[in-house]
Design a protein around this motif. Structure first.
Motif: not given
Length: 193
Positions: A29-30, A90-99, A160-176
């Motif tokens: 995701p990140l 967050s692009d330079r130092r991506p982490s789940k907390k930062m996203v 911001l809608i685009i970024l929030s959608t991408v960030a939401r997908l990055a925060v969500k776990s990869t496989s449920m």
């Protein structure tokens, strides 16, 4: 993914950084968040934030009814500046907390944008009414500034809608995954009579 890992490569067994380009194309995701270039969009949002704050200083000297009455240009500009800086970081130092922090700021900024877009539409309607019905021709500059600010607010809302959608997908776990276990009923030794 461990939060301290770099997005450009993992460490090999000998300690050197791996520069495998396929690692960036992974489905983590990140990595997907970094692939969407939040830094570039953050720079654009940062520029919109600077323009918003600068236009706030121009509008502060106006006596007419405008969007500076509830200080939209200042708090919205500050929100844009914070969102832009967080996207770049967050692009330079991506982490789940930062996203997650980025996502929270994106949502807060979107809520502020809804308020400001509604208020600016009301301001424009009132300014146009003053111009047409009362014959006040000195409103052209103020109407132009409000139109530019409304247009920039709509553009940032889309970003911001685009970024929030991408960030939401990055925060969500990869496989449920759900594990369903079927336990057969025990066989009984008694015969039915």
């Amino acid at each position: 993914m461990v939060e301290g890992d770099s997005t450009t490569g993992g460490t090999r067994q000998d300690g050197n950084q791996a520069s495998d380009p396929m690692l960036l194309m992974s489905s983590k995701p990140l990595h997907r968040f970094v692939q969407k270039e939040p830094r570039s969009l953050g720079i654009v949002i940062l520029i919109f934030g600077c323009a918003e704050v600068l236009m706030g200083f121009v509008l502060a000297g106006q006596r007419e009814f405008a969007s500076h009455r509830i200080y939209i240009t200042f708090w919205q500009g500050a929100l844009f500046l914070v969102c832009g800086n967080l996207s770049i970081y967050s692009d330079r130092r991506p982490s789940k907390k930062m996203v997650t922090v980025c996502l929270a700021m994106y949502v807060v900024s979107l809520l502020g944008l809804v308020v400001s877009i509604i208020y600016r539409i009301q301001v424009l309607v009132r300014l146009l009414a003053m111009k047409h019905f009362w014959g006040v021709d000195e409103m052209d500059e103020l109407i132009g500034v409000e139109c530019v600010l409304l247009t920039s607010s709509v553009c940032v809302a889309v970003l911001l809608i685009i970024l929030s959608t991408v960030a939401r997908l990055a925060v969500k776990s990869t496989s449920m995954q759900v594990i369903v276990q079927h336990i057969a009923a025990p066989l009984s030794n008694t015969s039915p009579n």
